[in-house]
Design a protein around this motif. Structure first.
Motif, PDB file in Angstrom:
ATOM      1  N   PRO A  10      26.527   3.969  17.931  1.00 62.26           N
ATOM      2  CA  PRO A  10      27.355   4.879  17.129  1.00 62.26           C
ATOM      3  C   PRO A  10      27.489   6.268  17.738  1.00 62.26           C
ATOM      4  O   PRO A  10      28.554   6.895  17.605  1.00 62.26           O
ATOM      5  CB  PRO A  10      26.623   4.922  15.784  1.00 62.26           C
ATOM      6  N   GLU A  11      26.463   6.751  18.409  1.00 60.44           N
ATOM      7  CA  GLU A  11      26.539   8.065  19.024  1.00 60.44           C
ATOM      8  C   GLU A  11      27.467   8.120  20.226  1.00 60.44           C
ATOM      9  O   GLU A  11      27.713   9.204  20.770  1.00 60.44           O
ATOM     10  CB  GLU A  11      25.137   8.568  19.416  1.00 60.44           C
ATOM     11  N   ASP A  12      27.979   6.981  20.661  1.00 63.05           N
ATOM     12  CA  ASP A  12      28.996   6.958  21.702  1.00 63.05           C
ATOM     13  C   ASP A  12      30.386   7.258  21.155  1.00 63.05           C
ATOM     14  O   ASP A  12      31.335   7.396  21.938  1.00 63.05           O
ATOM     15  CB  ASP A  12      29.027   5.601  22.405  1.00 63.05           C
ATOM     16  N   THR A  13      30.522   7.328  19.852  1.00 65.44           N
ATOM     17  CA  THR A  13      31.814   7.602  19.238  1.00 65.44           C
ATOM     18  C   THR A  13      32.333   8.966  19.680  1.00 65.44           C
ATOM     19  O   THR A  13      31.658   9.986  19.518  1.00 65.44           O
ATOM     20  CB  THR A  13      31.706   7.551  17.713  1.00 65.44           C
ATOM     21  N   ALA A  14      33.532   8.986  20.239  1.00 69.52           N
ATOM     22  CA  ALA A  14      34.118  10.216  20.755  1.00 69.52           C
ATOM     23  C   ALA A  14      35.506   9.905  21.288  1.00 69.52           C
ATOM     24  O   ALA A  14      35.903   8.742  21.409  1.00 69.52           O
ATOM     25  CB  ALA A  14      33.255  10.813  21.871  1.00 69.52           C
ATOM     26  N   VAL A  15      36.229  10.959  21.615  1.00 75.63           N
ATOM     27  CA  VAL A  15      37.432  10.820  22.417  1.00 75.63           C
ATOM     28  C   VAL A  15      37.011  10.859  23.878  1.00 75.63           C
ATOM     29  O   VAL A  15      36.319  11.784  24.307  1.00 75.63           O
ATOM     30  CB  VAL A  15      38.452  11.934  22.124  1.00 75.63           C
TER      31      VAL A  15
ATOM     32  N   ARG B 254      32.553  19.142  25.166  1.00 71.77           N
ATOM     33  CA  ARG B 254      32.866  18.011  26.019  1.00 71.77           C
ATOM     34  C   ARG B 254      31.639  17.648  26.852  1.00 71.77           C
ATOM     35  O   ARG B 254      31.029  18.507  27.493  1.00 71.77           O
ATOM     36  CB  ARG B 254      34.060  18.338  26.910  1.00 71.77           C
ATOM     37  N   GLU B 255      31.300  16.378  26.865  1.00 66.58           N
ATOM     38  CA  GLU B 255      30.081  15.884  27.481  1.00 66.58           C
ATOM     39  C   GLU B 255      30.400  15.005  28.679  1.00 66.58           C
ATOM     40  O   GLU B 255      31.261  14.124  28.608  1.00 66.58           O
ATOM     41  CB  GLU B 255      29.261  15.090  26.456  1.00 66.58           C
ATOM     42  N   PHE B 256      29.676  15.213  29.747  1.00 70.42           N
ATOM     43  CA  PHE B 256      29.839  14.388  30.935  1.00 70.42           C
ATOM     44  C   PHE B 256      29.352  12.974  30.681  1.00 70.42           C
ATOM     45  O   PHE B 256      28.295  12.763  30.085  1.00 70.42           O
ATOM     46  CB  PHE B 256      29.066  14.989  32.106  1.00 70.42           C
ATOM     47  N   VAL B 257      30.115  12.005  31.173  1.00 63.13           N
ATOM     48  CA  VAL B 257      29.763  10.598  31.027  1.00 63.13           C
ATOM     49  C   VAL B 257      29.439   9.969  32.377  1.00 63.13           C
ATOM     50  O   VAL B 257      28.362   9.414  32.579  1.00 63.13           O
ATOM     51  CB  VAL B 257      30.887   9.806  30.335  1.00 63.13           C
ATOM     52  N   ALA B 258      30.383  10.042  33.310  1.00 61.09           N
ATOM     53  CA  ALA B 258      30.202   9.391  34.604  1.00 61.09           C
ATOM     54  C   ALA B 258      31.186   9.967  35.605  1.00 61.09           C
ATOM     55  O   ALA B 258      32.251  10.455  35.233  1.00 61.09           O
ATOM     56  CB  ALA B 258      30.395   7.875  34.489  1.00 61.09           C
TER      57      ALA B 258
ATOM     58  N   TYR C   1      25.767   9.154  36.539  1.00 58.76           N
ATOM     59  CA  TYR C   1      25.931   8.928  35.116  1.00 58.76           C
ATOM     60  C   TYR C   1      25.159   9.947  34.306  1.00 58.76           C
ATOM     61  O   TYR C   1      24.088  10.406  34.714  1.00 58.76           O
ATOM     62  CB  TYR C   1      25.430   7.542  34.719  1.00 58.76           C
ATOM     63  N   GLY C   2      25.709  10.275  33.150  1.00 55.22           N
ATOM     64  CA  GLY C   2      24.949  11.064  32.212  1.00 55.22           C
ATOM     65  C   GLY C   2      23.763  10.281  31.673  1.00 55.22           C
ATOM     66  O   GLY C   2      23.785   9.049  31.585  1.00 55.22           O
ATOM     67  N   ASP C   3      22.727  11.010  31.300  1.00 52.83           N
ATOM     68  CA  ASP C   3      21.497  10.354  30.868  1.00 52.83           C
ATOM     69  C   ASP C   3      21.703   9.443  29.660  1.00 52.83           C
ATOM     70  O   ASP C   3      21.042   8.409  29.540  1.00 52.83           O
ATOM     71  CB  ASP C   3      20.435  11.401  30.534  1.00 52.83           C
ATOM     72  N   THR C   4      22.602   9.808  28.777  1.00 54.85           N
ATOM     73  CA  THR C   4      22.780   9.048  27.550  1.00 54.85           C
ATOM     74  C   THR C   4      23.500   7.724  27.752  1.00 54.85           C
ATOM     75  O   THR C   4      23.459   6.864  26.863  1.00 54.85           O
ATOM     76  CB  THR C   4      23.546   9.878  26.505  1.00 54.85           C
ATOM     77  N   VAL C   5      24.152   7.539  28.893  1.00 54.47           N
ATOM     78  CA  VAL C   5      24.892   6.304  29.137  1.00 54.47           C
ATOM     79  C   VAL C   5      24.342   5.512  30.309  1.00 54.47           C
ATOM     80  O   VAL C   5      24.790   4.381  30.545  1.00 54.47           O
ATOM     81  CB  VAL C   5      26.391   6.579  29.359  1.00 54.47           C
ATOM     82  N   LYS C   6      23.407   6.066  31.028  1.00 56.87           N
ATOM     83  CA  LYS C   6      22.854   5.406  32.204  1.00 56.87           C
ATOM     84  C   LYS C   6      22.258   4.055  31.823  1.00 56.87           C
ATOM     85  O   LYS C   6      21.496   3.939  30.865  1.00 56.87           O
ATOM     86  CB  LYS C   6      21.802   6.303  32.848  1.00 56.87           C
TER      87      LYS C   6
END
Length: 134
Positions: free
Chosen positions: A91-96, A45-49, A63-68
């Motif tokens: 595409p790498e944002d694909t997740a639950v 599980r990855e932190f988003v915001a 925010y996490g670095d990948t979504v900032k």
């Protein structure tokens, strides 16, 4: 006990946008810190915001670095709802995607460490699927 109901997930093409909602009930919404996490198959599980409750210093957001720069977290206390506006999806944002609540405020000097750790949250939603196609 807090119940969290998520909505807004779906299928979108790369570059598109989605807005996730997380409606909370069963507690005092304005007192909660809240966050979004995501989990792809086979991954942790990855932190988003995350967003804090209102304090004298205002609202703390991280925010996490990948979504900032692409995602925006917000909350509407009058509706007991938290939002995640997702733009420029990849595409790498694909997740639950999961919303979560922490009942106790994080210490100001430990805000990032606390709110980016899934284990520091008390309640979780059921998750909503976000799929980004290329």
């Amino acid at each position: 006990q807090v119940q969290l109901v998520e909505s807004g997930g779906g299928l979108v093409q790369a570059g598109g946008s989605l807005r996730l909602s997380c409606a909370a009930s069963g507690g005092t919404f304005s007192s909660y810190a809240m966050g979004w996490f995501r989990q792809a198959p086979g991954k942790e599980r990855e932190f988003v915001a995350a967003i804090s409750r209102i304090s004298w210093t205002g609202i703390d957001i991280y925010y996490g670095d990948t979504v900032k720069g692409r995602f925006t977290i917000s909350r509407d206390n009058s509706k007991n709802t938290m939002y995640l506006q997702m733009n420029s999806l990849k595409p790498e944002d694909t997740a639950v995607y999961y919303c979560a609540v922490r009942e106790s405020p994080a210490r100001p000097d430990a805000f990032i460490a606390t709110m980016t750790s899934a284990g520091q949250y008390d309640y979780w939603g059921q998750g909503t699927q976000v799929t980004v196609s290329s």
